[in-house]
Design a protein around this motif. Structure first.
Motif, PDB file in Angstrom:
ATOM      1  N   GLU A 221      -1.594   7.055 -14.897  1.00  0.00           N
ATOM      2  CA  GLU A 221      -1.056   7.086 -16.258  1.00  0.00           C
ATOM      3  C   GLU A 221      -0.117   5.914 -16.527  1.00  0.00           C
ATOM      4  OE1 GLU A 221       0.739  10.872 -16.695  1.00  0.00           O
ATOM      5  OE2 GLU A 221      -1.165  11.984 -16.864  1.00  0.00           O
ATOM      6  N   PHE A 222       0.626   5.482 -15.465  1.00  0.00           N
ATOM      7  CA  PHE A 222       1.519   4.330 -15.648  1.00  0.00           C
ATOM      8  C   PHE A 222       1.044   3.108 -14.863  1.00  0.00           C
ATOM      9  CE2 PHE A 222       3.418   7.202 -12.494  1.00  0.00           C
ATOM     10  CZ  PHE A 222       3.482   6.380 -11.373  1.00  0.00           C
ATOM     11  N   ALA A 223      -0.011   3.244 -14.043  1.00  0.00           N
ATOM     12  CA  ALA A 223      -0.616   2.089 -13.354  1.00  0.00           C
ATOM     13  C   ALA A 223      -2.128   2.232 -13.473  1.00  0.00           C
ATOM     14  CB  ALA A 223      -0.172   2.044 -11.900  1.00  0.00           C
ATOM     15  N   PRO A 224      -2.710   2.024 -14.656  1.00  0.00           N
ATOM     16  CA  PRO A 224      -4.117   2.370 -14.913  1.00  0.00           C
ATOM     17  C   PRO A 224      -5.128   1.580 -14.102  1.00  0.00           C
ATOM     18  CG  PRO A 224      -3.169   1.163 -16.765  1.00  0.00           C
ATOM     19  CD  PRO A 224      -2.014   1.488 -15.858  1.00  0.00           C
ATOM     20  N   LYS A 225      -4.804   0.405 -13.605  1.00  0.00           N
ATOM     21  CA  LYS A 225      -5.769  -0.414 -12.875  1.00  0.00           C
ATOM     22  C   LYS A 225      -5.586  -0.331 -11.357  1.00  0.00           C
ATOM     23  CE  LYS A 225      -6.368  -3.755 -16.632  1.00  0.00           C
ATOM     24  NZ  LYS A 225      -6.358  -5.201 -17.010  1.00  0.00           N
ATOM     25  N   LEU A 226      -4.760   0.567 -10.896  1.00  0.00           N
ATOM     26  CA  LEU A 226      -4.469   0.668  -9.465  1.00  0.00           C
ATOM     27  C   LEU A 226      -5.671   1.252  -8.718  1.00  0.00           C
ATOM     28  CD1 LEU A 226      -2.219   0.346  -7.304  1.00  0.00           C
ATOM     29  CD2 LEU A 226      -1.685   2.764  -7.695  1.00  0.00           C
ATOM     30  N   PRO A 227      -6.201   0.532  -7.700  1.00  0.00           N
ATOM     31  CA  PRO A 227      -7.303   1.090  -6.889  1.00  0.00           C
ATOM     32  C   PRO A 227      -6.824   2.308  -6.087  1.00  0.00           C
ATOM     33  CG  PRO A 227      -7.127  -1.296  -6.612  1.00  0.00           C
ATOM     34  CD  PRO A 227      -5.881  -0.864  -7.309  1.00  0.00           C
ATOM     35  N   VAL A 228      -7.745   3.254  -5.868  1.00  0.00           N
ATOM     36  CA  VAL A 228      -7.416   4.488  -5.138  1.00  0.00           C
ATOM     37  C   VAL A 228      -8.465   4.720  -4.066  1.00  0.00           C
ATOM     38  CG1 VAL A 228      -7.013   6.968  -5.297  1.00  0.00           C
ATOM     39  CG2 VAL A 228      -6.350   5.477  -7.197  1.00  0.00           C
ATOM     40  N   MET A 229      -8.015   5.045  -2.848  1.00  0.00           N
ATOM     41  CA  MET A 229      -8.918   5.439  -1.765  1.00  0.00           C
ATOM     42  C   MET A 229      -8.493   6.831  -1.282  1.00  0.00           C
ATOM     43  SD  MET A 229      -9.954   3.565   1.834  1.00  0.00           S
ATOM     44  CE  MET A 229      -8.554   4.052   2.814  1.00  0.00           C
TER      45      MET A 229
ATOM     46  N   LEU B 150      -3.400   2.779  -3.807  1.00  0.00           N
ATOM     47  CA  LEU B 150      -2.950   4.127  -3.430  1.00  0.00           C
ATOM     48  C   LEU B 150      -3.979   4.713  -2.474  1.00  0.00           C
ATOM     49  CD1 LEU B 150      -1.255   6.749  -3.709  1.00  0.00           C
ATOM     50  CD2 LEU B 150      -2.663   7.322  -5.708  1.00  0.00           C
ATOM     51  N   ILE B 151      -3.526   5.096  -1.267  1.00  0.00           N
ATOM     52  CA  ILE B 151      -4.378   5.781  -0.280  1.00  0.00           C
ATOM     53  C   ILE B 151      -3.808   7.184  -0.116  1.00  0.00           C
ATOM     54  CG2 ILE B 151      -5.291   5.796   2.067  1.00  0.00           C
ATOM     55  CD1 ILE B 151      -4.904   2.777   2.158  1.00  0.00           C
TER      56      ILE B 151
ATOM     57  N   SER C 180       4.897  13.877   0.892  1.00  0.00           N
ATOM     58  CA  SER C 180       5.052  14.716  -0.300  1.00  0.00           C
ATOM     59  C   SER C 180       4.410  14.047  -1.506  1.00  0.00           C
ATOM     60  CB  SER C 180       6.540  14.967  -0.575  1.00  0.00           C
ATOM     61  OG  SER C 180       6.714  15.550  -1.848  1.00  0.00           O
ATOM     62  N   PRO C 181       3.444  14.710  -2.185  1.00  0.00           N
ATOM     63  CA  PRO C 181       2.858  14.142  -3.398  1.00  0.00           C
ATOM     64  C   PRO C 181       3.886  13.905  -4.504  1.00  0.00           C
ATOM     65  CG  PRO C 181       1.483  15.910  -2.549  1.00  0.00           C
ATOM     66  CD  PRO C 181       2.737  15.946  -1.763  1.00  0.00           C
ATOM     67  N   ARG C 182       4.881  14.791  -4.607  1.00  0.00           N
ATOM     68  CA  ARG C 182       5.888  14.600  -5.655  1.00  0.00           C
ATOM     69  C   ARG C 182       6.748  13.361  -5.370  1.00  0.00           C
ATOM     70  NH1 ARG C 182       5.656  18.762  -8.987  1.00  0.00           N
ATOM     71  NH2 ARG C 182       4.884  20.777  -8.225  1.00  0.00           N
ATOM     72  N   GLU C 183       7.080  13.175  -4.101  1.00  0.00           N
ATOM     73  CA  GLU C 183       7.839  11.971  -3.739  1.00  0.00           C
ATOM     74  C   GLU C 183       6.980  10.724  -3.960  1.00  0.00           C
ATOM     75  OE1 GLU C 183      10.230  10.041   0.094  1.00  0.00           O
ATOM     76  OE2 GLU C 183       9.401  12.064   0.207  1.00  0.00           O
ATOM     77  N   ALA C 184       5.669  10.839  -3.726  1.00  0.00           N
ATOM     78  CA  ALA C 184       4.780   9.701  -3.935  1.00  0.00           C
ATOM     79  C   ALA C 184       4.779   9.270  -5.399  1.00  0.00           C
ATOM     80  CB  ALA C 184       3.371  10.075  -3.495  1.00  0.00           C
ATOM     81  N   LEU C 185       4.880  10.230  -6.327  1.00  0.00           N
ATOM     82  CA  LEU C 185       4.947   9.881  -7.750  1.00  0.00           C
ATOM     83  C   LEU C 185       6.175   9.029  -8.051  1.00  0.00           C
ATOM     84  CD1 LEU C 185       3.914  13.195  -9.574  1.00  0.00           C
ATOM     85  CD2 LEU C 185       2.743  10.995  -9.652  1.00  0.00           C
ATOM     86  N   ASN C 186       7.315   9.395  -7.464  1.00  0.00           N
ATOM     87  CA  ASN C 186       8.542   8.618  -7.691  1.00  0.00           C
ATOM     88  C   ASN C 186       8.423   7.221  -7.105  1.00  0.00           C
ATOM     89  OD1 ASN C 186       9.713  10.844  -8.956  1.00  0.00           O
ATOM     90  ND2 ASN C 186      10.492  11.667  -7.018  1.00  0.00           N
ATOM     91  N   ILE C 187       7.846   7.126  -5.882  1.00  0.00           N
ATOM     92  CA  ILE C 187       7.694   5.804  -5.246  1.00  0.00           C
ATOM     93  C   ILE C 187       6.764   4.928  -6.078  1.00  0.00           C
ATOM     94  CG2 ILE C 187       6.804   4.620  -3.205  1.00  0.00           C
ATOM     95  CD1 ILE C 187       7.653   7.052  -1.549  1.00  0.00           C
TER      96      ILE C 187
ATOM     97  N   ILE D 288       0.865  -1.198   0.000  1.00  0.00           N
ATOM     98  CA  ILE D 288       0.000   0.000   0.000  1.00  0.00           C
ATOM     99  C   ILE D 288       0.890   1.232   0.000  1.00  0.00           C
ATOM    100  CG2 ILE D 288      -1.857   1.255   1.158  1.00  0.00           C
ATOM    101  CD1 ILE D 288      -2.683  -1.500   0.191  1.00  0.00           C
ATOM    102  N   LEU D 289       0.580   2.226  -0.888  1.00  0.00           N
ATOM    103  CA  LEU D 289       1.257   3.522  -0.858  1.00  0.00           C
ATOM    104  C   LEU D 289       0.326   4.510  -0.150  1.00  0.00           C
ATOM    105  CD1 LEU D 289       3.424   5.563  -1.562  1.00  0.00           C
ATOM    106  CD2 LEU D 289       2.397   5.815  -3.842  1.00  0.00           C
ATOM    107  N   LEU D 290       0.766   5.007   1.013  1.00  0.00           N
ATOM    108  CA  LEU D 290      -0.025   5.923   1.844  1.00  0.00           C
ATOM    109  C   LEU D 290       0.576   7.325   1.756  1.00  0.00           C
ATOM    110  CD1 LEU D 290      -2.244   6.448   3.989  1.00  0.00           C
ATOM    111  CD2 LEU D 290      -0.577   5.770   5.732  1.00  0.00           C
ATOM    112  N   VAL D 291      -0.235   8.340   1.330  1.00  0.00           N
ATOM    113  CA  VAL D 291       0.228   9.726   1.178  1.00  0.00           C
ATOM    114  C   VAL D 291      -0.637  10.615   2.069  1.00  0.00           C
ATOM    115  CG1 VAL D 291       0.785  11.574  -0.432  1.00  0.00           C
ATOM    116  CG2 VAL D 291       0.789   9.196  -1.214  1.00  0.00           C
TER     117      VAL D 291
END
Length: 855
Positions: free
Chosen positions: A803-811, A783-784, A765-772, A736-739
């Protein structure tokens, strides 16, 4: 010989006396003409000034001017310029004096900050009139007038001004009849030439020294002889142009060379003297021929004619036929002089009639003016005259306004008229606000303008009134709404930040509760959780007041909603309060959050119960209502249309006006300490506003209260509610990626996920989250993210990750309301948003629901 000389001596005296009288009449005629022209000029200029004032007031309130629309304002100004050709320009300047809109295209930037009318408007915030000057936009002589464009807080936003062309004044002077060699001029108090007949002199130049010396003469009007610029001695007659507010003092001056002014008198005197000498010589020579009786007969007839002329009757003639004799010529000259005097008298009578006509026009303007106008005695304040508009405003009465004392019509402390008359002798008069009692006893708040005027040598006060009662009521309503809006923003911001803290407190208390076995400590933890939940309830109420709650609106039948909770309402009210429900049949539908509307009804019922400590009756009433233009001012921000009205009435103790003005403020309560939080009615206000409605309260001490709610009606069928059974989620995410930008909320959320067996990667950091996310795209299963964050919001972060993980669930997680999130791209989007504060189980269950759509 002596008898002959004595016989013709009265003729010599008559000629000299008539010459002096004719000279005096010439001066009076010149002065009368000057006075007539000045009155006409003052009348016309006042008309132009008042017309300009009315025009600027009307233009300043137009939507194009209020919303600062440059294109629309310029187009409007051009139309007005064509519609009103008497204005050189109509323009708008900002508070720095820069012209931003103009009816004449600007060839270069123009600034009017140094103009007197611009400074006066900034100082007084009212209509202002400048001096004569050459315009900067249109290089023409004009009188500039200005008026403020006010915002909602009555502060000046911009200033609109217009130039009144002086062409009409020049036409007025050019149309005046003059004798050869005479001039008619109009100058202002600085000696600047405004108009001249004949022309040939540039308007706007400084007048001659002789004309400027007239300004320093104390007498208001007179005649004066002086040497002009051409070296010719002239007779000047001047008259102040009274009432010209635009230029202060102004004068109308006529001048004529002394030789021309008194040429007729001089010619008559020379002719008379010549004839007298000839007659005397002839009389001496032929006296013994014609006899005493013939000469003396003609002389007596001329003496009688002269005596009648001296009384002012210029129609008398000698009756002596024309002849070649000396006495015949003298008699004919006397008849010619009488004819000249008669002509002058006719001209004077014509001037008086013109003056009376001018006064009649003033009277008509007073009678026909739509504004309420009164004329008062300056010493007794007795109403001397009132126009029909004033009578209509005062209302039907057995008494006429005329003859009443103005002070008797003022209310209470307002009967002191001194503030209204303190500055009436100034050029701007006096402007004030007072309370006026109508014939039916109703008290109206009025703006009143007073100024001094002298009519028929009697000091008077003219008063112009404008009813502002409705305007003040709307201003008070707007101020109350703005106050509640400001408090709502503050409360909503505090509640949002507090939700983050409560999320941390509840999360850690929840984790501790699962781990602690010692009962004493466990009880303490449970008390912490309980207090935190109470704080969360309080924040929800604050968010409700601030209209930042998450809502789920749907089509609702208000009658059905009330029927479902009626039994619970009766339990809430108790046995000593009678509940009466009066629903209207075929009630229109509304689209609201039904849970919130139930909460409003319960809060209003509880408020009514507390207002009836000894028991009473509570009535709930519904009806369809079409809100008209006349009624919409009673409900803030409501427009004309169809509404469902829900009213809750009690016959309790009621409220005062001071209590009503604060009843919807958070934490304001009239109950004893410890018996109320003061959030019930505040949350009602926020809920109704969030559901696009309005709430109003009417109450009097001892007569109970009525709360009226308007909700916009819709004509839709309520959708069927389908029940779905929850299934237990299957499986857990591996990574899980938590931002989350709040560090404490980030820590507790990470701990909840770890305790439930999830692998977690976190960042603030949202920008750091993009890199992770990019580096771990093949392993990442969810992605939470918080929604409102610095750098970029959660919606934008998710979009870039997908854009690079199109099927990733988001909460999504947020402490804001759906209305606040609409600007972030969440309006009717369908995304799952977990509202802070939340329990650990609620957090995990929401996450697993997204991972497993069958849940």
């Amino acid at each position: 010989m002596a008898i002959t000389i004595l016989a013709v001596l009265p003729a010599l005296v008559t000629i000299y006396t008539a010459s002096l009288q004719e000279r005096k009449l010439s001066e009076q005629t010149s002065q009368t003409r000057a006075r007539l022209m000045s009155n006409i000029a003052a009348t016309e200029l006042e008309r132009y000034i008042e017309g300009a004032r009315q025009l600027l007031i009307a233009i300043s309130r137009l939507p194009e001017m209020q919303r600062n629309d440059a294109f629309a304002a310029n187009a409007l100004a051009e139309k007005l310029h064509h519609a009103y050709p008497d204005y050189t320009v109509i323009a708008v300047a900002n508070l720095k004096g820069d012209v931003i809109f103009s009816s004449i295209p600007l060839k270069k930037p123009v600034n009017v900050a140094d103009r007197s009318y611009f400074k006066q408007v900034l100082k007084t915030q009212d209509f202002s009139i400048g001096n004569f000057q050459i315009g900067r936009i249109v290089n023409e002589p004009a009188i500039d007038v200005a008026y403020p464009i006010l915002g909602k807080n009555d502060k000046i936003k911009r200033i609109i001004f217009a130039g009144i062309s002086l062409k009409w004044l020049d036409k007025l002077v050019q149309s005046a009849r003059t004798v050869p060699g005479a001039t008619i001029s109009i100058i202002d108090r600085n000696g600047v030439l405004l108009a001249r007949n004949p022309g040939g002199v540039q308007v706007g130049q400084i007048a001659s020294p002789a004309v400027r010396r007239i300004i320093g003469i104390i007498k208001p009007s007179a005649t004066y002889t002086d040497v002009g610029l051409d070296g010719v001695r002239k007779l000047y007659a001047w008259e102040p142009i009274y009432g010209v507010r635009s230029m202060g003092d102004a004068y109308l001056i006529t001048s004529i060379p002394v030789q021309l002014a008194f040429a007729a008198e001089h010619r008559l005197m020379v002719q008379g003297m010549f004839l007298w000498i000839i007659g005397a010589l002839c009389a001496v020579i032929i006296a013994w021929w014609i006899g005493d009786w013939l000469v003396m007969g003609q002389v007596r007839r001329m003496v009688r004619t002269t005596a009648v002329l001296a009384t002012g009757d210029f129609s008398v003639r000698t009756g002596i036929p024309k002849g070649a004799g000396e006495l015949d010529v003298l008699a004919n000259s006397l008849d010619d002089m009488a004819y000249s005097l008669q002509k002058m008298e006719d001209e004077r009578s014509y001037a008086l009639k013109e003056l009376e006509s001018s006064e009649h026009r003033y009277r008509s303007m007073f009678r026909d003016h739509p504004a309420v106008m009164l004329l008062l005695d300056a010493h007794t304040y007795e109403i001397v005259d009132a126009n029909p508009a004033a009578m209509r405003f005062y209302g039907p009465s057995n008494e006429d306004l005329v003859g009443m004392r103005f002070t008797n019509l003022l209310e209470g402390a307002e009967q002191d008229i001194s503030p209204l008359t303190s500055d009436i002798n100034s050029k701007t008069g006096n402007f004030n606000v007072t309370k006026f009692r109508l014939a039916n006893g109703e008290i109206r708040e009025v703006e009143i303008y007073c100024g001094a005027v002298t009519l028929n040598k009697r000091e008077m006060i003219y008063a112009i009134m404008h009813d502002i009662t409705e305007k003040r009521r709307l201003e008070d309503q707007l101020a109350q709404t703005q106050k509640l809006e400001s408090i709502g923003k503050l409360a909503g911001g505090i509640a949002h930040d507090f939700n983050n803290l409560l999320t941390v407190i509840i999360g850690y208390a929840d984790m501790m509760e699962d781990e602690i076995k010692e009962l004493t400590i466990l009880h303490a933890v449970q008390q912490i959780k309980k207090a935190a939940f109470r704080a969360a309830d309080l924040t929800r109420q604050l968010l409700a007041f601030a209209r930042r709650q998450m809502i789920a609106p749907r089509v609702v039948d208000v009658n059905a909603l009330i029927a479902d909770i009626q039994e619970f309402l009766q339990r809430l009210l108790g046995e000593d309060v009678v509940l009466e429900v009066n629903p209207q049949e075929n009630l229109w539908q509304v689209k609201v959050d039904p849970g919130q509307i139930e909460q409003v009804i319960f809060n209003l019922a509880a408020n009514g119960r507390d207002a009836m400590p000894g028991g009473g009756k509570l009535v709930i009433h519904t009806r369809n209502k079409f809100l008209s233009n006349e009624e919409k001012s009673e409900f803030a921000d409501m427009t004309q249309g169809e509404y469902v009205e829900l009213s809750v009435m009690d016959n309790g103790v009621g409220m005062s006006e001071d209590m009503i003005s604060r009843i919807f403020e958070p934490f304001y309560t009239t109950k004893e300490q410890g018996k109320g939080t003061g959030m019930g009615l505040a949350s009602c206000y926020g809920i109704i506003r969030q559901n696009h409605g309005a709430i109003r309260v009417r109450s009097e001490i001892g007569k109970g209260s009525v709360f009226s709610i308007l909700l916009p009606a819709i004509h839709e069928t309520p959708p069927e509610i389908r029940k779905m059974e929850n299934e237990k989620p299957q499986g857990k995410a591996s990574l899980i990626l938590l931002v989350e930008d709040d560090e404490q909320v980030l820590d507790i959320s990470r701990n909840i996920l770890i305790n439930n067996g999830f692998e977690v990667m976190t960042t603030r950091s949202p920008r750091e989250a993009l890199n992770i996310a990019f580096d771990n795209a093949d392993r990442l299963t969810m992605l939470i993210t918080d929604i409102i964050m610095p750098e970029m919001n959660g919606k934008e972060l998710a979009k870039r990750v997908l854009e690079f993980a199109p099927k990733l669930p988001v909460m999504y997680i947020s402490g804001y309301s759906d209305s606040a999130l609409e600007g972030e791209g969440f309006a009717d989007s369908g995304e799952v948003i977990l509202q802070k504060p939340y329990l650990a189980d609620e957090f995990v269950k929401t996450m697993e629901t997204i991972l497993d759509p069958k849940t």
